[in-house]
Design an enzyme around this catalytic site. Structure first.
Site, PDB file in Angstrom:
ATOM      1  N   THR A  46     -23.934 -16.266 -28.263  1.00  8.20           N
ATOM      2  CA  THR A  46     -22.982 -16.842 -27.303  1.00  8.20           C
ATOM      3  C   THR A  46     -22.229 -15.805 -26.487  1.00  8.20           C
ATOM      4  OG1 THR A  46     -21.261 -16.959 -29.003  1.00  8.20           O
ATOM      5  CG2 THR A  46     -22.653 -18.907 -28.716  1.00  8.20           C
ATOM      6  N   SER A  47     -22.545 -14.525 -26.686  1.00  6.86           N
ATOM      7  CA  SER A  47     -21.878 -13.493 -25.886  1.00  6.86           C
ATOM      8  C   SER A  47     -22.780 -12.280 -25.727  1.00  6.86           C
ATOM      9  CB  SER A  47     -20.553 -13.064 -26.541  1.00  6.86           C
ATOM     10  OG  SER A  47     -20.799 -12.469 -27.806  1.00  6.86           O
ATOM     11  N   GLY A  48     -22.446 -11.443 -24.723  1.00 11.43           N
ATOM     12  CA  GLY A  48     -23.145 -10.172 -24.539  1.00 11.43           C
ATOM     13  C   GLY A  48     -24.645 -10.285 -24.403  1.00 11.43           C
ATOM     14  N   ILE A  49     -25.343  -9.362 -25.042  1.00 13.27           N
ATOM     15  CA  ILE A  49     -26.801  -9.329 -24.917  1.00 13.27           C
ATOM     16  C   ILE A  49     -27.445 -10.503 -25.638  1.00 13.27           C
ATOM     17  CG2 ILE A  49     -26.875  -6.841 -24.594  1.00 13.27           C
ATOM     18  CD1 ILE A  49     -27.757  -6.542 -27.465  1.00 13.27           C
ATOM     19  N   GLY A  50     -26.707 -11.143 -26.547  1.00 10.84           N
ATOM     20  CA  GLY A  50     -27.245 -12.326 -27.204  1.00 10.84           C
ATOM     21  C   GLY A  50     -27.514 -13.440 -26.214  1.00 10.84           C
ATOM     22  N   THR A 144     -20.025  -8.697 -41.330  1.00  9.06           N
ATOM     23  CA  THR A 144     -20.649  -9.362 -40.174  1.00  9.06           C
ATOM     24  C   THR A 144     -21.941  -8.677 -39.746  1.00  9.06           C
ATOM     25  OG1 THR A 144     -18.459 -10.026 -39.379  1.00  9.06           O
ATOM     26  CG2 THR A 144     -20.284 -10.123 -37.801  1.00  9.06           C
ATOM     27  N   TYR A 200      -9.405   3.439 -43.271  1.00 11.30           N
ATOM     28  CA  TYR A 200     -10.287   2.740 -42.330  1.00 11.30           C
ATOM     29  C   TYR A 200     -10.339   3.414 -40.967  1.00 11.30           C
ATOM     30  CZ  TYR A 200     -12.296  -0.918 -39.404  1.00 11.30           C
ATOM     31  OH  TYR A 200     -13.092  -1.602 -38.527  1.00 11.30           O
TER      32      TYR A 200
END
Length: 339
Positions: A46-50, A144, A200
């Site tokens: 649903t975003s970017g290169i996807g 993720t 982190y």
């Protein structure tokens, strides 16, 4: 240096494509609609290169299955795709790739449909500048980018193998990685610390997750070969693309705004970023190719650590053990009290 010059000049490699190639240019060279009834699952569609990957594959007649966290965005993408490809079949599931329960629910729902599965594109990815945790209490980037896709692949692999056997069409799995996987030093790649880091750093977390995606490819390729399965798995570096991840992460890579503006002129468009995924997913040239790393639509070199078979096997075993503990906890012990 030669690779950098080739990238900047957009010079095509052995495949006939290069850094300037777009998803549309890649897919137009294949027979119209490709083999019939192909089904592709694309995470992060649903975003970017996807978005570009889903649009391009749907344009070739593939059924597109989208596990999406945001159903509104998924419905909007469905409409965009159907404006260009009115006959496109788009199946949407509400899914959070960072959640083990959600991934299992998606896989159960998809398998219940009885559809074939030819292509699995593990595309979803995040970059976080601050430490966040998934609902399973695992660092969000690792959960993720790597763990969710590991579980997704495990739960769908048998369907892919069955589909390939029944149709005679080779199945293909693609993990999205990144060139910055090579930034990871061996002594910094610690499974337990990636689950719950003490100190982190967003860039370190992202690069470690992308290294894990390549090691996943290496080990699964070995297992598939041992089974003589007609399914391949490869890793893809899409390039540095103008996407939300780049906007979120640029301060981690480039500290000065002025430098970012200069560098952004060299960034790929989303269509150029999706080209390598589409190439590996559909090209006859990648038939039978497995366990490799691709960039700019050509096979490329990954780091020595990413090529370490023992490290790949170790990571697979650690991940498998973790998922067993989360998904199949031991039953509660009942103590019988005697009078």
């Amino acid at each position: 240096m030669k690779e950098t010059l080739r990238y900047l000049a957009g010079i095509a490699g052995p495949s006939g494509y290069g850094s300037n190639s777009t998803a549309d240019q890649v897919i137009q060279d294949y027979a119209c609609s490709g083999p019939p009834h192909l089904t592709a699952i694309i995470t992060g569609a649903t975003s970017g290169i996807g978005v570009e990957t889903a649009r391009a594959l749907a344009k070739k007649g593939l059924r597109i299955v989208i596990p999406a966290r945001d159903l509104k965005k998924a419905d909007e993408l469905k409409e965009v795709i159907r404006e260009e490809s009115p006959k496109a079949e788009i199946v949407i599931f509400e899914t959070d790739v960072s959640s083990f329960v959600s991934v299992r629910r998606f896989c159960s729902g998809f398998l219940a449909l009885g559809l074939p599965l030819n292509i699995l594109i593990n595309n979803a990815g995040i970059y976080s500048q601050k430490l966040e945790f998934s609902e399973d209490k695992i660092e969000m980037t690792f959960a993720t980018n790597y763990l969710g896709h590991f579980l997704l692949t495990e739960l769908l692999l048998e369907r892919m193998i069955e589909t390939a056997e029944q149709t005679g069409i080779q199945g293909r799995i693609i993990n999205l990685s990144s060139a910055i996987h090579s930034w990871v030093k061996r002594d910094a790649f610690c499974f337990n610390k990636m689950l719950n880091p003490g100190n982190y750093d967003g860039t370190s977390a992202y690069s470690q997750s992308k290294l894990a995606n390549i090691l996943h490819v290496k080990e699964i390729a070995t297992k598939l070969k041992a089974r003589n399965a007609r399914v391949t798995i490869n890793a893809v570096h899409p390039g540095i693309v103008k996407t939300g991840i780049m906007r979120d992460s640029y301060k981690g890579f480039i500290t000065a705004d002025s430098l970012y503006l200069i560098a952004s002129k060299l960034l790929k468009s989303t269509s150029q970023g999706a080209s390598t995924t589409c190439y590996v997913a559909l090209s006859p040239q990648t038939e039978g190719v497995s366990g490799k790393y691709f960039a700019d639509c050509n096979e490329s070199n990954c780091s020595a650590l990413a090529n370490d078979e023992l490290e790949a096997q170790k990571l697979w075993m650690q991940t498998h053990a973790l998922l067993q503990r989360y998904l199949y906890p031991p039953p509660a012990q009942h103590v019988l009290l005697c009078d």
